[in-house]
Design an enzyme around this catalytic site. Structure first.
Site, PDB file in Angstrom:
ATOM      1  CB  SER A 257      -0.574   5.961   2.894  1.00 50.25           C
ATOM      2  OG  SER A 257      -1.297   6.929   3.527  1.00 50.25           O
TER       3      SER A 257
ATOM      4  CG  ASP B 119       3.740  11.337   2.471  1.00 47.10           C
ATOM      5  OD1 ASP B 119       4.442  12.035   3.272  1.00 47.10           O
ATOM      6  OD2 ASP B 119       2.553  12.036   2.099  1.00 47.10           O
TER       7      ASP B 119
ATOM      8  CG  HIS C 249      -0.535  11.015   0.896  1.00 52.48           C
ATOM      9  ND1 HIS C 249       0.448  10.722   1.723  1.00 52.48           N
ATOM     10  CD2 HIS C 249      -1.626   9.812   0.776  1.00 52.48           C
ATOM     11  CE1 HIS C 249       0.205   9.702   2.369  1.00 52.48           C
ATOM     12  NE2 HIS C 249      -0.983   9.143   1.831  1.00 52.48           N
TER      13      HIS C 249
END
Length: 330
Positions: free
Chosen positions: A174, A199, A264
């Site tokens: 992330s 992600d 996610h």
């Protein structure tokens, strides 16, 4: 009166969730951080000052894990004494794990997989003081300076002969993916071998601003695993190879997943499994447009998602996964 107040609160919250950001996308979302805590996140791209409470040069910590200390990390700094007194294996492979918003350096699952693969130096980058803000915008604005700090340690390892850049891979989740990107941009003594972004964060990052996010030029090889594209994750390809499991937005086994937090987080589980597996077999798509259309007949080229090595492959790739571990189907 109480009934009226409840209606007003409900209408106000509904208005918050429906406030437009880009192309009628919601301004607000409910997101889970790396520790599993839920937050109401404002996706309004308004610049916010970096809070002075975070000094990246003193508040970013490095925890070393090796086969000699696989579960309790040793704190290391950019001093020769610190490294010589640690379990750091000079000349060995080095893997940096960089957490995302609300996370910490204790990703023992991924650490364990790397130590099973080889006698590695696994370094957890703990920037939780910077990434722990309840304000996503504040944490996002700390990404660049944190990457500079990580770059300093990598350059120092090279300078004193402990590790060359060609033996260094970065794995970021992330916001941590973009920290890795800034690290690659900031090193001075060589080029990082590979960056894997699980992600990469989407909100407040722009396809037209590669200098402020993970980008194809940040390492000899860059790869992204897109599992919640267009929601919590970045949607478009930004790396040498971009993998879109199950077309990259929703993931099997995540249910309705309104916030996108399950999909996610699934990227880290996919990558962790891939470290010691070559079964995430993907087929190359002709373009990103086929991912958007959810129709990738394939070009005849296949590739393995994740793993631990730089690869000669380039392009956009699609694969399907199982709904639970083991996720690989190949």
């Amino acid at each position: 009166m109480k009934f009226v107040v409840i209606i007003l609160i409900s209408l106000t919250f509904r208005e918050l969730l429906s406030s437009p950001l880009y192309y009628d996308e919601p301004r607000w979302t409910i997101a889970k951080d790396d520790e599993g805590n839920m937050h109401l996140v404002d996706l309004n791209p308004v610049d916010a000052e970096v809070e002075p409470a975070f000094d990246a040069w003193t508040d970013t910590f490095f925890l070393l894990f090796t086969r000699s200390n696989p579960t309790v990390g040793q704190r290391i700094t950019w001093t020769r004494e610190s490294l010589e007194q640690s379990h750091f294996r000079r000349g060995g492979q080095v893997r940096f794990l960089i957490h995302g918003w609300g996370g910490s350096a204790n990703d023992l699952g991924t650490t364990r997989e790397f130590l099973e693969l080889g006698d590695y130096n696994v370094i957890g980058v703990d920037w939780s003081v910077g990434a722990g803000s309840n304000n996503y915008i504040t944490s996002r604005n700390r990404v660049g300076i944190t990457g500079e700090v990580v770059a300093r340690l990598i350059d120092f390892l090279d300078e004193i002969g402990f590790a060359s850049h060609s033996n260094v891979n970065l794995i970021g989740h992330s916001l941590g993916s973009h920290v890795a990107g800034h690290t690659g941009k900031s090193v001075q003594r060589g080029r990082i071998n590979a960056i894997f972004g699980t992600d990469p964060a989407g909100p407040l990052f722009n396809i037209n601003n590669p200098s402020d996010r993970l980008d194809i030029g940040d390492a000899v090889y860059t790869e992204a695993l897109h599992t919640n594209a267009g929601v919590l994750g970045f949607d478009e390809p930004i790396t040498h190879s971009s993998f879109y499991p199950n077309f990259g937005r929703n993931q099997p086994g995540c249910g309705t997943d309104i916030s996108g937090s399950c999909a996610h987080g699934r990227s880290t589980l996919f990558y962790r499994e891939s470290i010691n597996s070559d079964r995430f077999v993907a087929r190359q798509c002709a373009s990103y447009a086929e991912i958007v259309a959810q129709n990738c007949p394939g070009t005849g080229v296949t590739a393995i998602m994740g793993g631990d090595s730089a690869k000669p492959i380039r392009g956009v790739f699609f694969l399907t996964t199982n709904a639970e571990s083991p996720f690989a189907q190949g």
